[in-house]
Design an enzyme around this catalytic site. Sequence first.
Site, PDB file in Angstrom:
ATOM      1  N   ALA A  14       0.828  -1.207   0.000  1.00 43.75           N
ATOM      2  CA  ALA A  14       0.000   0.000   0.000  1.00 43.75           C
ATOM      3  C   ALA A  14       0.864   1.259   0.000  1.00 43.75           C
ATOM      4  O   ALA A  14       0.470   2.305   0.501  1.00 43.75           O
ATOM      5  CB  ALA A  14      -0.924  -0.001   1.219  1.00 43.75           C
ATOM      6  N   ARG A  20      -2.206   7.138 -11.591  1.00 44.66           N
ATOM      7  CA  ARG A  20      -3.274   7.119 -12.596  1.00 44.66           C
ATOM      8  C   ARG A  20      -4.633   7.530 -12.031  1.00 44.66           C
ATOM      9  O   ARG A  20      -5.566   7.814 -12.775  1.00 44.66           O
ATOM     10  CB  ARG A  20      -3.354   5.708 -13.233  1.00 44.66           C
ATOM     11  CG  ARG A  20      -2.158   5.392 -14.107  1.00 44.66           C
ATOM     12  CD  ARG A  20      -2.007   3.893 -14.384  1.00 44.66           C
ATOM     13  NE  ARG A  20      -1.365   3.178 -13.276  1.00 44.66           N
ATOM     14  CZ  ARG A  20      -1.054   1.879 -13.292  1.00 44.66           C
ATOM     15  NH1 ARG A  20      -1.348   1.141 -14.355  1.00 44.66           N
ATOM     16  NH2 ARG A  20      -0.465   1.306 -12.254  1.00 44.66           N
ATOM     17  N   LYS A  27      -4.278   6.246  -3.433  1.00 38.01           N
ATOM     18  CA  LYS A  27      -5.207   5.330  -4.109  1.00 38.01           C
ATOM     19  C   LYS A  27      -5.905   4.356  -3.173  1.00 38.01           C
ATOM     20  O   LYS A  27      -7.123   4.184  -3.248  1.00 38.01           O
ATOM     21  CB  LYS A  27      -4.461   4.559  -5.196  1.00 38.01           C
ATOM     22  CG  LYS A  27      -5.311   3.486  -5.854  1.00 38.01           C
ATOM     23  CD  LYS A  27      -4.697   2.918  -7.093  1.00 38.01           C
ATOM     24  CE  LYS A  27      -3.490   2.072  -6.797  1.00 38.01           C
ATOM     25  NZ  LYS A  27      -2.907   1.530  -8.048  1.00 38.01           N
ATOM     26  N   ASP A 110      -4.611  -2.495  -3.843  1.00 42.16           N
ATOM     27  CA  ASP A 110      -5.533  -1.993  -4.863  1.00 42.16           C
ATOM     28  C   ASP A 110      -6.272  -3.119  -5.591  1.00 42.16           C
ATOM     29  O   ASP A 110      -6.832  -2.900  -6.657  1.00 42.16           O
ATOM     30  CB  ASP A 110      -4.791  -1.094  -5.861  1.00 42.16           C
ATOM     31  CG  ASP A 110      -3.740  -1.849  -6.673  1.00 42.16           C
ATOM     32  OD1 ASP A 110      -3.434  -3.006  -6.342  1.00 42.16           O
ATOM     33  OD2 ASP A 110      -3.228  -1.267  -7.647  1.00 42.16           O
ATOM     34  N   GLU A 162       5.678  -7.192 -17.438  1.00 45.61           N
ATOM     35  CA  GLU A 162       4.795  -6.038 -17.262  1.00 45.61           C
ATOM     36  C   GLU A 162       4.353  -5.496 -18.619  1.00 45.61           C
ATOM     37  O   GLU A 162       5.086  -5.595 -19.612  1.00 45.61           O
ATOM     38  CB  GLU A 162       5.517  -4.941 -16.475  1.00 45.61           C
ATOM     39  CG  GLU A 162       5.771  -5.308 -15.028  1.00 45.61           C
ATOM     40  CD  GLU A 162       4.496  -5.728 -14.317  1.00 45.61           C
ATOM     41  OE1 GLU A 162       3.606  -4.887 -14.128  1.00 45.61           O
ATOM     42  OE2 GLU A 162       4.379  -6.922 -13.966  1.00 45.61           O
ATOM     43  N   ASN A 177      -1.428 -11.497 -14.309  1.00 43.70           N
ATOM     44  CA  ASN A 177      -1.009 -11.657 -12.918  1.00 43.70           C
ATOM     45  C   ASN A 177      -1.934 -10.806 -12.060  1.00 43.70           C
ATOM     46  O   ASN A 177      -2.023  -9.597 -12.244  1.00 43.70           O
ATOM     47  CB  ASN A 177       0.448 -11.179 -12.805  1.00 43.70           C
ATOM     48  CG  ASN A 177       0.877 -10.938 -11.371  1.00 43.70           C
ATOM     49  OD1 ASN A 177       0.393 -11.582 -10.453  1.00 43.70           O
ATOM     50  ND2 ASN A 177       1.813 -10.007 -11.184  1.00 43.70           N
ATOM     51  N   ASN A 235      -6.546   0.929 -10.766  1.00 50.02           N
ATOM     52  CA  ASN A 235      -5.469   1.879 -11.046  1.00 50.02           C
ATOM     53  C   ASN A 235      -5.997   3.263 -11.395  1.00 50.02           C
ATOM     54  O   ASN A 235      -5.294   4.249 -11.236  1.00 50.02           O
ATOM     55  CB  ASN A 235      -4.593   1.371 -12.191  1.00 50.02           C
ATOM     56  CG  ASN A 235      -3.847   0.103 -11.789  1.00 50.02           C
ATOM     57  OD1 ASN A 235      -3.331   0.017 -10.683  1.00 50.02           O
ATOM     58  ND2 ASN A 235      -3.820  -0.867 -12.670  1.00 50.02           N
ATOM     59  N   TYR A 373     -40.255  22.838   9.360  1.00 49.15           N
ATOM     60  CA  TYR A 373     -38.881  22.702   9.851  1.00 49.15           C
ATOM     61  C   TYR A 373     -38.922  22.495  11.356  1.00 49.15           C
ATOM     62  O   TYR A 373     -39.410  23.347  12.097  1.00 49.15           O
ATOM     63  CB  TYR A 373     -38.024  23.947   9.529  1.00 49.15           C
ATOM     64  CG  TYR A 373     -36.696  23.856  10.250  1.00 49.15           C
ATOM     65  CD1 TYR A 373     -35.795  22.844   9.926  1.00 49.15           C
ATOM     66  CD2 TYR A 373     -36.371  24.717  11.302  1.00 49.15           C
ATOM     67  CE1 TYR A 373     -34.606  22.693  10.617  1.00 49.15           C
ATOM     68  CE2 TYR A 373     -35.177  24.583  11.996  1.00 49.15           C
ATOM     69  CZ  TYR A 373     -34.302  23.566  11.649  1.00 49.15           C
ATOM     70  OH  TYR A 373     -33.127  23.406  12.334  1.00 49.15           O
ATOM     71  N   TYR A 394     -33.043  29.474  16.257  1.00 52.10           N
ATOM     72  CA  TYR A 394     -31.759  30.189  16.239  1.00 52.10           C
ATOM     73  C   TYR A 394     -32.034  31.689  16.273  1.00 52.10           C
ATOM     74  O   TYR A 394     -32.785  32.219  15.456  1.00 52.10           O
ATOM     75  CB  TYR A 394     -31.019  29.803  14.959  1.00 52.10           C
ATOM     76  CG  TYR A 394     -29.626  30.360  14.837  1.00 52.10           C
ATOM     77  CD1 TYR A 394     -28.710  30.222  15.874  1.00 52.10           C
ATOM     78  CD2 TYR A 394     -29.222  31.007  13.676  1.00 52.10           C
ATOM     79  CE1 TYR A 394     -27.425  30.722  15.751  1.00 52.10           C
ATOM     80  CE2 TYR A 394     -27.939  31.503  13.538  1.00 52.10           C
ATOM     81  CZ  TYR A 394     -27.035  31.352  14.588  1.00 52.10           C
ATOM     82  OH  TYR A 394     -25.765  31.843  14.455  1.00 52.10           O
TER      83      TYR A 394
HETATM   84  C1  UD1 Z   1       1.123  -4.901 -10.462  1.00 52.60           C
HETATM   85  C2  UD1 Z   1       1.986  -6.020 -11.000  1.00 52.60           C
HETATM   86  C3  UD1 Z   1       1.307  -6.577 -12.255  1.00 52.60           C
HETATM   87  C4  UD1 Z   1      -0.090  -7.058 -11.922  1.00 52.60           C
HETATM   88  C5  UD1 Z   1      -0.908  -5.971 -11.255  1.00 52.60           C
HETATM   89  C6  UD1 Z   1      -2.187  -6.573 -10.726  1.00 52.60           C
HETATM   90  C7  UD1 Z   1       4.325  -5.516 -10.433  1.00 52.60           C
HETATM   91  C8  UD1 Z   1       5.619  -5.014 -10.940  1.00 52.60           C
HETATM   92  N1  UD1 Z   1       3.306  -5.530 -11.295  1.00 52.60           N
HETATM   93  O1  UD1 Z   1       1.099  -3.891 -11.444  1.00 52.60           O
HETATM   94  O2  UD1 Z   1       2.070  -7.647 -12.778  1.00 52.60           O
HETATM   95  O3  UD1 Z   1      -0.750  -7.505 -13.099  1.00 52.60           O
HETATM   96  O4  UD1 Z   1      -0.193  -5.393 -10.146  1.00 52.60           O
HETATM   97  O5  UD1 Z   1      -3.072  -5.625 -10.227  1.00 52.60           O
HETATM   98  O6  UD1 Z   1       4.236  -5.927  -9.292  1.00 52.60           O
HETATM   99  N2  UD1 Z   1       3.213  -0.561  -4.307  1.00 52.60           N
HETATM  100  C9  UD1 Z   1       4.062  -0.424  -3.213  1.00 52.60           C
HETATM  101  N3  UD1 Z   1       5.311   0.091  -3.415  1.00 52.60           N
HETATM  102  C10 UD1 Z   1       5.762   0.459  -4.638  1.00 52.60           C
HETATM  103  C11 UD1 Z   1       4.891   0.297  -5.747  1.00 52.60           C
HETATM  104  C12 UD1 Z   1       3.639  -0.233  -5.552  1.00 52.60           C
HETATM  105  O7  UD1 Z   1       3.680  -0.737  -2.095  1.00 52.60           O
HETATM  106  O8  UD1 Z   1       6.903   0.916  -4.733  1.00 52.60           O
HETATM  107  C13 UD1 Z   1       1.866  -1.087  -4.084  1.00 52.60           C
HETATM  108  C14 UD1 Z   1       0.788  -0.148  -4.584  1.00 52.60           C
HETATM  109  O9  UD1 Z   1       0.360   0.722  -3.552  1.00 52.60           O
HETATM  110  C15 UD1 Z   1      -0.313  -1.106  -5.008  1.00 52.60           C
HETATM  111  C16 UD1 Z   1       0.415  -2.371  -5.382  1.00 52.60           C
HETATM  112  O10 UD1 Z   1       1.707  -2.275  -4.823  1.00 52.60           O
HETATM  113  O11 UD1 Z   1      -1.211  -1.378  -3.947  1.00 52.60           O
HETATM  114  C17 UD1 Z   1       0.542  -2.553  -6.895  1.00 52.60           C
HETATM  115  O12 UD1 Z   1       1.198  -1.437  -7.451  1.00 52.60           O
HETATM  116  P1  UD1 Z   1       0.800  -0.809  -8.849  1.00 52.60           P
HETATM  117  O13 UD1 Z   1       1.726   0.296  -9.135  1.00 52.60           O
HETATM  118  O14 UD1 Z   1      -0.644  -0.553  -8.911  1.00 52.60           O
HETATM  119  O15 UD1 Z   1       1.183  -2.040  -9.808  1.00 52.60           O
HETATM  120  P2  UD1 Z   1       0.536  -2.400 -11.213  1.00 52.60           P
HETATM  121  O16 UD1 Z   1       1.138  -1.546 -12.262  1.00 52.60           O
HETATM  122  O17 UD1 Z   1      -0.928  -2.456 -11.115  1.00 52.60           O
HETATM  123 CA    CA Z   2      -2.367  -1.883  -9.595  1.00 51.53          CA
END
Ligand code: UD1
Ligand code: CA
Length: 488
Positions: A14, A20, A27, A110, A162, A177, A235, A373, A394
Amino acid sequence: MTNTNAPLAVIVLAAGQGTRMKSSLPKVLHRIGGRPLVGHVLDTALALGPEQVVVVVRHERDLVADAVTGAAPGVLVVDQDEIPGTGRAVEVALEALADFAGDVLVLSGDVPLLEAESLGILIQAHRDAAAAATVLSAVVDDATGYGRVIRDADGAVARIVEQKDATEAEAAVTEINAGVYVFRAPDLRAHLSLVGTANAQGEKYLTDVVALLRDSRLTVAVSTATDAGAALGVNDRVQLSEAGRLLNARTVRRWQLEGATILDPATTWIDVTATLAPDVTVLPNTHILRATAIATGAIVGPDTSLVDCEVGENATVTRTDATLAVIGAGATVGPFAYLRPGTYLGDKGKIGTFVETKNSTIGERSKVPHLSYIGDTTIGTGVNLGAGAITANYDDIAKHRTEIGDEVHTGSHNVFVAPVRIGDGAKTGAGAVIRKDVPAGALALSVAPQRNVEGWVENNRPGTGAADVAAKARSAQKADDGSQEEGR
Ligand code: UD1
Ligand code: CA
């Protein structure tokens, strides 16, 4: 080597900003079903009964940490450093789990719709396969934005790529994934340290661990979600509303199966924290939010919003907006009523059409039926307020109370200038402005007696249509009076 009894720890990611979303709010604090995204994930995590839950934070860390510890006091909050990426987030969480050697379930803050049951299946699949890692995948119509699961010739997962790093052929893969995995902690530790940042986003990807584990000849299993919708990642705001709609559909269906009649699931919104008893009826376009509880036999809607309300058995609430209000059994509210915080309506009471109430108690069988009222007021039992009752609570400086006893009936269009008391059984005349207390059983009149100035229109508005018809009516009346005189 099935280690069914391996202890379980959960890591919730988190720390990301959620670029985005284009939002000042992190988020994972955006809400669906009345709860932040991360709150749903924590609920699911706790339902699995893990030894430890670790939540990784960084962006707006205090806001997120407060929300997390508020929702789930026992969890450990860990700060991610300046190295970006999901891999780094898991690495710092593992440092906090020092010697933990069991299974680690990684959840994304998320991805809010996965249920404990499907995660249980994922964990079981991981243990049955004696895998070093098990990835939750889903086959979706539109894989845009997700990491793709790339399988080798044998059908085993080779790596995850990715969106931004994918070739055209890889991007065409529809197995994504879900961002949810189970790892054997020691294997995860050993391979995370090998992950680099040479990719399109310059981040330490957790997903790169998959290929590294395969390089070490370790088993990586895949468990494919049966309900692909539940793997939805949020996202942007389009996905936020989509997740909200899916969650709501699930909530509506749950209450329908518990015995509530819900006519139109598409326009009925129910927070996960609200409760509906069997034989409640919900009419279209109705929002049942926060801690609202609706008792059996009640009919709510259409076009109604209830926030933190209690609705009693067999009550009817029609076209109403209410917050922090308690509506008694058999009471009726609306259409077009506005109940503000601190409204208590007694059993079989009524708050009718175009009526606003606030911080007021309306006793059993008491009615405020039309155009009123009522603020800072206590009303006894069996009272009827005439149409257009206004409490002037009032005086520009302070709020004052109006107290109305039992069995009081007031005339239409009264103003009660608070502080003021109306005694039990008292009555008031139409148009009264009640500035002084009314004793029990008294009739209060405050309007001057009516005086009719005969002939005023003919004298002051000669030649108008009104003067013409008035003159005709008056001479007809005279003739009529004359003939009655003769007849005597
Ligand atoms: C990520 C996955 C992707 C998958 C998708 C599923 C990676 C590299 N990619 O992509 O393969 O299909 O989720 O929903 O893992 N977060 C951190 N620290 C960071 C970056 C992110 O805690 O430095 C947390 C975010 O808050 C979020 C989660 O990790 O809750 C996923 O991050 P996000 O940037 O949304 O990854 P995606 O691009 O969706
Ligand atoms: Ca995500």
